[in-house]
Enzyme design. Structure first.
Site, PDB file in Angstrom:
ATOM      1  N   HIS A   1     -51.310  87.816  -8.107  1.00 51.48           N
ATOM      2  CA  HIS A   1     -51.475  89.137  -8.336  1.00 51.48           C
ATOM      3  C   HIS A   1     -51.075  89.834  -9.549  1.00 51.48           C
ATOM      4  O   HIS A   1     -50.034  89.359  -9.912  1.00 51.48           O
ATOM      5  CB  HIS A   1     -51.113  90.130  -7.147  1.00 51.48           C
ATOM      6  CG  HIS A   1     -51.631  91.616  -6.912  1.00 51.48           C
ATOM      7  ND1 HIS A   1     -51.281  92.573  -7.691  1.00 51.48           N
ATOM      8  CD2 HIS A   1     -52.659  92.154  -6.310  1.00 51.48           C
ATOM      9  CE1 HIS A   1     -51.824  93.646  -7.627  1.00 51.48           C
ATOM     10  NE2 HIS A   1     -52.829  93.348  -6.648  1.00 51.48           N
TER      11      HIS A   1
ATOM     12  N   ASP B   1     -55.981  90.148   0.176  1.00 47.92           N
ATOM     13  CA  ASP B   1     -57.337  89.367   0.651  1.00 47.92           C
ATOM     14  C   ASP B   1     -56.764  88.228   1.346  1.00 47.92           C
ATOM     15  O   ASP B   1     -57.973  87.683   2.254  1.00 47.92           O
ATOM     16  CB  ASP B   1     -58.105  89.072  -0.537  1.00 47.92           C
ATOM     17  CG  ASP B   1     -58.811  90.610  -0.949  1.00 47.92           C
ATOM     18  OD1 ASP B   1     -59.086  91.390  -0.270  1.00 47.92           O
ATOM     19  OD2 ASP B   1     -58.974  90.672  -2.424  1.00 47.92           O
TER      20      ASP B   1
HETATM   21  N1  ACO Z   1     -54.756  79.489  -7.749  1.00 48.95           N
HETATM   22  C1  ACO Z   1     -53.839  78.821  -8.757  1.00 48.95           C
HETATM   23  N2  ACO Z   1     -53.526  79.139  -9.753  1.00 48.95           N
HETATM   24  C2  ACO Z   1     -53.338  80.401 -10.257  1.00 48.95           C
HETATM   25  C3  ACO Z   1     -54.070  81.465  -9.180  1.00 48.95           C
HETATM   26  C4  ACO Z   1     -54.561  81.052  -8.081  1.00 48.95           C
HETATM   27  N3  ACO Z   1     -54.911  81.840  -6.908  1.00 48.95           N
HETATM   28  N4  ACO Z   1     -53.539  82.794  -9.711  1.00 48.95           N
HETATM   29  C5  ACO Z   1     -53.081  82.597 -10.818  1.00 48.95           C
HETATM   30  N5  ACO Z   1     -52.923  81.183 -10.952  1.00 48.95           N
HETATM   31  C6  ACO Z   1     -52.285  80.655 -12.293  1.00 48.95           C
HETATM   32  C7  ACO Z   1     -52.833  80.621 -13.773  1.00 48.95           C
HETATM   33  O1  ACO Z   1     -53.770  79.419 -13.819  1.00 48.95           O
HETATM   34  C8  ACO Z   1     -51.879  80.992 -14.891  1.00 48.95           C
HETATM   35  O2  ACO Z   1     -51.366  79.764 -14.826  1.00 48.95           O
HETATM   36  P1  ACO Z   1     -50.879  79.195 -16.245  1.00 48.95           P
HETATM   37  O3  ACO Z   1     -49.463  79.936 -16.928  1.00 48.95           O
HETATM   38  O4  ACO Z   1     -50.494  77.866 -16.082  1.00 48.95           O
HETATM   39  O5  ACO Z   1     -52.015  79.216 -17.202  1.00 48.95           O
HETATM   40  C9  ACO Z   1     -50.853  81.807 -13.956  1.00 48.95           C
HETATM   41  O6  ACO Z   1     -51.047  81.311 -12.416  1.00 48.95           O
HETATM   42  C10 ACO Z   1     -50.937  83.150 -14.420  1.00 48.95           C
HETATM   43  O7  ACO Z   1     -52.318  83.679 -13.712  1.00 48.95           O
HETATM   44  P2  ACO Z   1     -53.123  84.452 -14.611  1.00 48.95           P
HETATM   45  O8  ACO Z   1     -54.586  84.229 -14.311  1.00 48.95           O
HETATM   46  O9  ACO Z   1     -52.641  84.764 -16.030  1.00 48.95           O
HETATM   47  O10 ACO Z   1     -52.863  85.866 -13.778  1.00 48.95           O
HETATM   48  P3  ACO Z   1     -53.488  87.328 -13.755  1.00 48.95           P
HETATM   49  O11 ACO Z   1     -52.474  88.353 -13.381  1.00 48.95           O
HETATM   50  O12 ACO Z   1     -54.332  87.341 -15.016  1.00 48.95           O
HETATM   51  O13 ACO Z   1     -54.311  87.240 -12.614  1.00 48.95           O
HETATM   52  C11 ACO Z   1     -55.419  87.363 -10.308  1.00 48.95           C
HETATM   53  C12 ACO Z   1     -54.048  87.750 -11.369  1.00 48.95           C
HETATM   54  C13 ACO Z   1     -56.798  87.561 -11.030  1.00 48.95           C
HETATM   55  C14 ACO Z   1     -55.297  88.123  -9.210  1.00 48.95           C
HETATM   56  C15 ACO Z   1     -55.312  85.837 -10.390  1.00 48.95           C
HETATM   57  O14 ACO Z   1     -53.751  85.526  -9.680  1.00 48.95           O
HETATM   58  C16 ACO Z   1     -56.448  85.157  -9.253  1.00 48.95           C
HETATM   59  O15 ACO Z   1     -57.420  84.645  -9.970  1.00 48.95           O
HETATM   60  N6  ACO Z   1     -56.240  85.006  -8.114  1.00 48.95           N
HETATM   61  C17 ACO Z   1     -57.336  84.707  -7.052  1.00 48.95           C
HETATM   62  C18 ACO Z   1     -58.115  85.659  -6.804  1.00 48.95           C
HETATM   63  C19 ACO Z   1     -57.665  86.747  -5.955  1.00 48.95           C
HETATM   64  O16 ACO Z   1     -57.138  86.485  -4.994  1.00 48.95           O
HETATM   65  N7  ACO Z   1     -57.849  87.979  -6.474  1.00 48.95           N
HETATM   66  C20 ACO Z   1     -57.506  89.317  -5.589  1.00 48.95           C
HETATM   67  C21 ACO Z   1     -56.429  89.987  -6.086  1.00 48.95           C
HETATM   68  S1  ACO Z   1     -56.017  91.383  -5.192  1.00 48.95           S
HETATM   69  C22 ACO Z   1     -57.196  92.448  -5.251  1.00 48.95           C
HETATM   70  O17 ACO Z   1     -58.045  92.603  -6.473  1.00 48.95           O
HETATM   71  C23 ACO Z   1     -57.493  93.202  -4.051  1.00 48.95           C
END
Ligand code: ACO
Length: 428
Positions: A306, A363
């Site tokens: 998140h 979620d």
């Molecule tokens: N699975 C694996 N790796 C992940 C995940 C995940 N679910 N989420 C983040 N990471 C990793 C990224 O690859 C990144 O790694 P790195 O630093 O080695 O490049 C690091 O963790 C940081 O992640 P970001 O994508 O930069 O974080 P951001 O804050 O931009 O994204 C997000 C947040 C979009 C929610 C992301 O965690 C994600 O895609 N999660 C899965 C989708 C999801 O569950 N979305 C619902 C969010 S809640 C809502 O909107 C109601």
């Protein structure tokens, strides 16, 4: 004396005001930055940028705190109900008994759709995603209600808000019924908001429909937990689109599309699809986790991570418990819930996830509940939209009453070609 910050750009030093929120959050006010220095800030994904001051929702991502109008989400989920939360968010305070019953009556009176909506639905392909259908139909509401489109008229705004809250469940249920070829049921207004929605979704005209209180209460809880979450993608969309002075229906139609994406509200559908794939392919949760860590985008661990919560998502805690309760009371053994729990357990001990502060979000478990109450996966995000609607409306109203109101218009740093002469076709 109030705090200030200093910024040195070239040979200029700028004194910037520091704004402090009611919970001690601090922001550097850069509204004069470009005018005084010619510079802008660059913040992709807006991770460090506040776009507004807001009195609706407080989140502390480090401590896992979420409050609507100051009231902790744990208290609202234990003691309130979705209609009351709608009132709280949109009107800014808890209603008295009379105010709540008047509000419920008003919403009930607006649940029906113009009969021509049936033709509009029949024009959509059967496999139209319910989110596409909902955003289309919500946008179309503006064509049916030209009498309530003026964002500056409080009465018109109020009636549009009531119509939206009342009609979105009807539209979502019709989107589902259209996809499976079932007739549309008119709302039955002696039922409460959630019961009415369940009957329109799952009932048919040939039989009486009995609302299962376990299912009703579970859905009411999910709506409360989804109702508002400050400046996320769909809410920022609400503010940006709303800032053009377009009407509320047009704005909410855009917000529904923003919510649809798998990185936002669409994640609840993606989570259940991920759990089903793990189950059907017989992959072990450990193996799936390893793929997610390898950066394989097709194996991202959906429902984890998140932008704001870096410790835990308080909504996920409430949902996880509700999930156990609902499944137990319905006597359902869900292999998907077992996989979800195992994934959560190993993930929370895994260095990759611990270092990146990735925890289950709202979620992760909500899909398991939706699944258990018989909801098809492509309807999950539409249910989320019904829940989030009062939050969008509250933010839209706050935007329009803000003395600092301005059309939203970010800047950019241009990186394309410098001035280039046009090459006539025969010389290319
Ligand atoms: N699975 C694996 N790796 C992940 C995940 C995940 N679910 N989420 C983040 N990471 C990793 C990224 O690859 C990144 O790694 P790195 O630093 O080695 O490049 C690091 O963790 C940081 O992640 P970001 O994508 O930069 O974080 P951001 O804050 O931009 O994204 C997000 C947040 C979009 C929610 C992301 O965690 C994600 O895609 N999660 C899965 C989708 C999801 O569950 N979305 C619902 C969010 S809640 C809502 O909107 C109601």
């Amino acid at each position: 004396m109030s705090e200030t910050a200093e910024l040195r750009v070239g040979d200029k030093t700028l004194e910037l005001n520091v704004i402090e929120g009611s919970e001690g959050e601090k922001a550097i006010d850069i509204t004069k930055l470009r005018a005084q220095t010619g510079y802008i800030t660059l913040d992709p994904g807006y991770a460090n940028s506040g776009s507004c001051q807001s009195a609706i929702t407080f989140i502390d991502g480090e401590e896992g705190i979420l409050r609507y109008r100051g009231i902790p989400i744990e208290e609202l989920s234990a003691q309130s109900n979705f209609m009351e939360v709608c009132y709280l968010l949109i009107h800014g305070k808890l209603p008295t008994e009379t105010e709540l019953s008047d509000y419920e009556d008003t919403i009930r009176r607006h649940t029906m759709l113009h009969e021509d909506f049936k033709q509009m639905f029949s024009a959509l392909p059967k496999d139209a995603h319910p989110m596409a259908a909902c955003s289309t139909m919500v946008g179309a509401l503006s064509t049916f209600y030209p009498d309530s489109l003026d964002p500056r008229d409080p009465e018109e705004v109020e009636i549009s808000a009531n119509r939206l809250i009342a009609k979105l469940p009807t539209l979502a249920a019709y989107a589902y019924n259209h996809s499976i070829g079932m007739p549309f049921l008119y709302p039955q207004n002696d039922l409460d908001y959630v019961g009415n929605f369940l009957r329109m979704m799952f009932g048919n005209p040939c039989e009486d429909f009995e609302v299962d209180p376990v299912v009703r209460n579970a859905l009411d809880l999910l709506f409360i937990l989804h109702a508002e979450h400050e400046q996320n993608c769909s809410t920022s969309t609400t503010r940006l689109v709303g800032s053009s002075m377009v009407n509320l229906f047009g704005t909410i139609s855009a917000a529904i599309n923003a919510l649809w994406g798998p990185l936002h509200g669409g994640a609840n559908q993606s989570v259940i699809e991920m759990l089903e794939a793990i189950h059907e392919e017989g992959t072990s949760p450990r193996d799936y986790l390893e793929r997610a860590k390898s950066g394989d985008e097709s194996a991202r661990l959906m429902g984890f991570g998140h932008r704001v919560y870096k410790n835990f998502d308080p909504r996920a805690k409430v949902i996880k418990k509700a999930c156990d309760d609902v499944l137990e009371r319905m006597g359902i053994h869900s292999p998907l819930l077992e996989i979800a729990k195992e994934l959560e357990e190993i993930t929370l001990k895994d260095d990759y996830f611990v270092e990146r502060k990735l925890y289950p979000n709202v979620d992760f478990y909500s899909g398991v509940i939706y699944n258990a109450i018989g909801t098809p996966a492509n309807m999950f995000t539409a249910m989320f939209a019904i829940g989030r609607l009062p939050g969008w409306i509250a933010q839209w109203k706050e935007l329009h009453s803000d003395p600092a109101f301005k059309i939203g218009r970010p800047r950019q740093v241009y990186t394309g070609p410098t001035k280039t002469a046009y090459t006539p076709m025969d010389q290319r």
